[in-house]
Design a protein around this motif. Structure first.
Motif, short mmCIF file in Angstrom:
data_model
loop_
_atom_site.label_atom_id
_atom_site.label_comp_id
_atom_site.label_asym_id
_atom_site.label_seq_id
_atom_site.Cartn_x
_atom_site.Cartn_y
_atom_site.Cartn_z
N TYR A 115 1.27 -1.16 0.22
CA TYR A 115 -0.20 -0.04 -0.21
C TYR A 115 0.79 1.37 -0.05
O TYR A 115 2.14 1.56 0.81
CB TYR A 115 -1.03 0.09 1.09
CG TYR A 115 -2.16 -0.90 1.40
CD1 TYR A 115 -3.10 -1.27 0.46
CD2 TYR A 115 -1.86 -2.14 1.88
CE1 TYR A 115 -3.93 -2.07 0.95
CE2 TYR A 115 -2.27 -3.29 2.61
CZ TYR A 115 -3.75 -2.98 1.45
OH TYR A 115 -4.57 -4.41 1.56
N HIS A 116 0.23 1.76 -0.55
CA HIS A 116 1.14 3.31 -0.21
C HIS A 116 -0.16 3.80 0.54
O HIS A 116 -0.99 4.12 0.64
CB HIS A 116 0.63 4.53 -1.84
CG HIS A 116 1.98 3.81 -2.92
ND1 HIS A 116 2.38 4.91 -2.60
CD2 HIS A 116 1.83 3.95 -3.89
CE1 HIS A 116 3.79 4.63 -3.46
NE2 HIS A 116 3.04 3.95 -4.22
N ILE A 137 -3.87 3.31 -0.17
CA ILE A 137 -4.04 2.92 -1.18
C ILE A 137 -3.26 2.25 -1.56
O ILE A 137 -2.45 1.96 -1.57
CB ILE A 137 -3.80 4.04 -1.90
CG1 ILE A 137 -4.89 5.64 -2.15
CG2 ILE A 137 -4.66 3.79 -3.55
CD1 ILE A 137 -6.66 4.80 -1.81
N ARG A 158 -1.36 -0.61 -3.99
CA ARG A 158 -0.27 -0.25 -4.89
C ARG A 158 -0.40 -0.70 -6.29
O ARG A 158 -1.29 -1.50 -6.42
CB ARG A 158 1.40 -1.21 -4.46
CG ARG A 158 2.36 0.38 -3.12
CD ARG A 158 3.09 -0.62 -3.48
NE ARG A 158 3.97 -0.11 -2.73
CZ ARG A 158 4.63 1.27 -2.72
NH1 ARG A 158 4.94 1.53 -3.71
NH2 ARG A 158 5.30 1.42 -1.47
N SER A 191 -0.92 5.58 -7.12
CA SER A 191 -1.10 4.86 -6.65
C SER A 191 0.78 3.52 -7.43
O SER A 191 1.40 2.94 -7.99
CB SER A 191 -1.78 3.63 -6.51
OG SER A 191 -2.46 2.99 -7.47
#
Length: 134
Positions: A98-99, A112, A114, A134
């Motif tokens: 995830y970001h 969010i 990736r 992302s």
């Protein structure tokens, strides 16, 4: 062997026994013993002896409330050390999948996945929409 176990159990009635602090002390004393096998310095031998004496003192103590307080203080200290490490490990594991972005208006962190390309992110806290990759 059964009689020895019974005698040992009877002897330990009313005594404190092993806890997390004693386990830590045991591993620390074993580590000092291993280091002293290679280094051979007399202060380490003194430290070994003091550690073993303190370990057995705590184990055979009848002052259970005092030993319990010592163990609780040790567990609080360990918690203060382990918790940031667990947090760092969680963030590292999450960062591969995830970001994490901050909302430009309120600063809320939003996770969010990736690899989704450019996405429109809707902040659940303030309702602001912004676009990120992302």
């Amino acid at each position: 062997m059964g009689k020895f176990r019974e005698k040992l159990q009877r002897f330990m009635i009313g005594r404190y026994g092993m806890d997390q602090l004693n386990q830590f002390l045991l591993y620390a004393v074993l580590a000092v013993i291993l280091i002293n096998l290679f280094v051979r310095v007399w202060p380490l031998e003194l430290l070994e002896l003091a550690g073993i004496v303190f370990l057995y003192f705590r184990m055979f103590s009848r002052n259970i409330s005092k030993r319990y307080q010592e163990n609780q203080a040790f567990l609080r200290m360990i918690f203060r050390v382990r918790e940031p490490l667990k947090k760092w490990q969680f963030r590292f594991r999450e960062s591969r999948q995830y970001h994490i972005y901050k909302c430009p208006s309120c600063g809320q962190k939003i996770r969010i996945p990736r690899g989704r390309g450019r996405v429109s992110i809707h902040c659940p806290k303030c309702g602001t929409d912004f676009i990120k990759k992302s």
